[in-house]
Design an enzyme around this catalytic site. Structure first.
Site, PDB file in Angstrom:
ATOM      1  N   ASP A 223       0.840  -1.198   0.000  1.00  0.00           N
ATOM      2  CA  ASP A 223       0.000   0.000   0.000  1.00  0.00           C
ATOM      3  C   ASP A 223       0.881   1.256   0.000  1.00  0.00           C
ATOM      4  O   ASP A 223       1.870   1.333   0.723  1.00  0.00           O
ATOM      5  CB  ASP A 223      -0.872  -0.030   1.264  1.00  0.00           C
ATOM      6  CG  ASP A 223      -1.923   1.060   1.287  1.00  0.00           C
ATOM      7  OD1 ASP A 223      -2.782   1.066   0.386  1.00  0.00           O
ATOM      8  OD2 ASP A 223      -1.894   1.899   2.199  1.00  0.00           O
ATOM      9  N   GLU A 272      14.495 -15.324   0.064  1.00  0.00           N
ATOM     10  CA  GLU A 272      14.930 -16.395   0.971  1.00  0.00           C
ATOM     11  C   GLU A 272      13.908 -17.526   1.004  1.00  0.00           C
ATOM     12  O   GLU A 272      14.210 -18.628   1.437  1.00  0.00           O
ATOM     13  CB  GLU A 272      15.045 -15.860   2.405  1.00  0.00           C
ATOM     14  CG  GLU A 272      16.279 -15.059   2.686  1.00  0.00           C
ATOM     15  CD  GLU A 272      16.140 -14.373   4.041  1.00  0.00           C
ATOM     16  OE1 GLU A 272      15.368 -14.845   4.910  1.00  0.00           O
ATOM     17  OE2 GLU A 272      16.808 -13.341   4.208  1.00  0.00           O
TER      18      GLU A 272
HETATM   19  C1  NOJ Z   1      -4.456   2.946  -0.959  1.00  0.00           C
HETATM   20  C2  NOJ Z   1      -5.582   2.020  -0.639  1.00  0.00           C
HETATM   21  O1  NOJ Z   1      -5.893   1.278  -1.787  1.00  0.00           O
HETATM   22  C3  NOJ Z   1      -6.721   2.883  -0.173  1.00  0.00           C
HETATM   23  O2  NOJ Z   1      -7.918   2.149  -0.056  1.00  0.00           O
HETATM   24  C4  NOJ Z   1      -6.334   3.511   1.118  1.00  0.00           C
HETATM   25  O3  NOJ Z   1      -7.342   4.413   1.525  1.00  0.00           O
HETATM   26  C5  NOJ Z   1      -5.024   4.290   0.987  1.00  0.00           C
HETATM   27  N1  NOJ Z   1      -4.035   3.576   0.249  1.00  0.00           N
HETATM   28  C6  NOJ Z   1      -4.455   4.590   2.347  1.00  0.00           C
HETATM   29  O4  NOJ Z   1      -3.977   3.411   2.947  1.00  0.00           O
END
Ligand code: NOJ
Length: 561
Positions: A223, A272
């Site tokens: 993310d 790994e």
């Molecule tokens: C991207 C994620 O896909 C989204 O749903 C989220 O709100 C933001 N990152 C923050 O984590």
């Protein structure tokens, strides 16, 4: 049928694993709270997902990616993690996660989990203690705490804006009740950003990676992969808006070169483990070349292709972005990825017909003609599945689900919805729980009296899995057929071998492998061309004669040539 699988359980984590399975994998995104609800609380869960794995195996995907299911107050639907090693009780237990991974592997499906390293929840133990211990707490150095500006520190430390709208800073209250320092959150105030310069943060995430790898996961979706490293001193951006922060060399908080050291260290951990464990970056970088940096041979394996997702339904634009994607990824030896929908953007059944689809998220969903929307979405999907590389599908797109645009404000849960001008204020409409069977909500999403955390439309009965399966005209069967053909022809996904064919304006035509041609009519008029061969699969009806074909608007055909 089981013996026909390359089962990724014992063998796939051992020497007999297929080589680079991820290069052409079709990966299906599960949004856990909206997939299947086993206990009737209206929220999907891990046992629910587990019970539906055979459906995914039959659909023909290679892997699933699960959005976060970790302990979380759910301020941003789980992208605010309070404990990275615990399953939130609303989704189940760690034993459920282990069982899900085991079952998936037994069915030949790999499992990718979401990792959220840019920020934690404000309920994470480190952050809670950083607040309660007051300004002297050493834990504050693991986040970005700063004194405010102005005579009494009443102004934020810099001018950064949150992606969800409003300032990217929130002021704290000291244990004695007086106003204190501010902390940085690029997203909601409940999502404080980690300070990745602090060694404890880096150590912690290496441990978290190993925790889930030891549990058997096949990879991670990272993310905000472009956000972890901030410019020293957290300088102002000046007059620029949040989206300008993505301009090359400008942003003090996105796509900084320093992030790549982190991914190099993660790659050594992934390597790994046996069986090619992978990581895919959610990296909003300003150009495809900058995106390619994340997938250099010693970094991550894949990166989402948001340039493609945001490209308008226009033959010249599509051809350009496909070429640019392939070129950028080829330079670093990585496969291209393709995706049309996810949990942050307007579903492509709706978005591709909107006039603002050039805006990557199509953020303000508008009512479109559902028949025309579905026709175009089916054509777009067949195009996507004919491209070289790896494809990401989002749950429900195989049912042709449209964006739900009329959710009343009081049921909406996207944290950005109530923050004016936020980037992603309209994300609930693609997160409505999916319909499995029956003629009334919750359509088999959970027990009949269980309801669903977002209301499902009353007219979804004919979109359910049960209503579509076995009907050759259905979108579900189109997906199944396309995925089966893709699987049967290894040259289709794998090699980077797309050849463009001469075609009238508005018709995309290219060949893959030895024998497949894909033609897509992106205009509003039928196009008549010489018939290239036998029609294998079409997204809609076509008119064939012995040596000609008329391809209607918004129609894709796969030909055997
Ligand atoms: C991207 C994620 O896909 C989204 O749903 C989220 O709100 C933001 N990152 C923050 O984590």
């Amino acid at each position: 049928m089981t013996d026909q699988l390359i089962a990724p359980s014992a063998e796939h984590h051992g020497a007999a694993a297929s080589v680079s399975w991820w290069r052409d994998a079709v990966i299906y995104q599960i949004y856990p709270r909206s997939f299947a609800d086993s206990d009737g609380d209206g929220i999907g869960d891990l046992p629910g997902i587990r019970s539906r794995l055979p459906y995914l195996r039959e659909l023909g995907v290679d892997a699933v990616w699960l959005s976060p299911f970790y302990a979380s107050p759910q301020a941003d639907a789980g992208y605010d993690v309070a404990d990275y090693r615990t399953v939130d009780p609303m989704f189940g237990t760690l034993a459920d996660a282990r069982a899900l991974i085991g079952d998936a592997h037994g069915l030949g499906l790999r499992v990718i989990v979401d990792l959220v390293p840019n920020h934690s929840s404000d309920q994470h133990e480190w952050f809670r203690r950083a607040l309660t211990e007051g300004p002297g707490s050493p834990l504050r150095a693991r986040y970005h705490f700063r004194p405010g500006q102005g005579a009494d520190g009443e102004l934020p430390p810099n001018d950064w804006q949150s992606i969800f709208g409003g300032p990217a800073w929130t002021r704290t209250t000291d244990p004695d009740g007086t106003p204190g320092d501010w902390y940085l959150h690029l997203f909601a105030p409940q999502q404080p950003d980690f300070n990745w310069d602090h060694p404890a943060v880096a150590d912690e995430f290496r441990t978290i990676l190993r925790f889930w790898l030891d549990l058997g996961v096949d990879g991670f979706r990272i993310d905000v992969a472009h956000g972890l490293v901030k410019a020293a001193g957290l300088p102002d951006v000046g007059a620029k808006t949040e989206w300008h922060l993505l301009d090359v060399g400008v942003s003090p908080c996105f796509d900084r070169d320093g992030v790549h050291d982190i991914y190099r260290s993660w790659r050594t951990i992934l390597d790994e483990y046996p069986g090619e464990r992978i990581a895919v970056a959610e990296a909003w970088a300003p150009t495809l070349d900058r995106v390619a940096n994340y997938v250099r041979p010693d970094e991550l394996h894949q990166a989402f292709n948001f340039s493609y997702l945001g490209t308008a339904w226009d033959a010249a634009a599509q051809r350009r972005v496909i070429n640019e994607s392939l070129t950028a990824m080829r330079q670093v030896g990585a496969p291209a990825t393709w995706t049309l929908s996810n949990h942050d953007v307007v579903r492509h059944t709706t978005r591709l017909l909107q006039s603002d689809e050039g805006d990557v998220a199509g953020r303000k969903p508008a009512e479109v003609d559902p028949v025309a929307g579905l026709r175009r979405a089916r054509a777009a999907t067949l195009l996507l599945l004919a491209l070289p590389g790896s494809a990401y599908l989002y749950q429900g797109e195989e049912l042709g689900l449209p964006e739900v645009i009329d959710l009343p404000a009081e049921v909406r849960q996207d944290p950005a919805f109530h923050r004016a001008t936020g980037q992603d204020g309209y994300r609930d409409g693609c997160r409505v729980p999916i319909p499995w069977e029956g003629d009334r909500a919750p359509y088999g999403f959970g027990p009949p009296d269980g309801g669903s955390w977002l209301p499902q439309p009353q007219n979804w009965a004919n979109l359910s899995v049960a209503a579509q399966q076995g009907d050759p005209a259905s979108t579900l069967e189109l997906y199944r057929a396309a995925l089966a053909l893709r699987k049967a022809d290894p040259a289709l996904g794998a090699a980077d071998n797309l050849r463009w064919c001469p075609a009238p304006e508005g018709l995309l035509a290219f060949e893959r492998g030895a024998a497949l041609r894909c033609t897509v009519n992106m205009t509003n008029e039928p196009i008549r061309v010489r018939r290239p061969g036998e029609a294998l699969l079409t997204s809609g009806p076509i008119e064939l004669s012995d040596d000609e074909v008329e391809i209607p608007p918004d129609t894709t055909v796969w030909w055997s040539v």
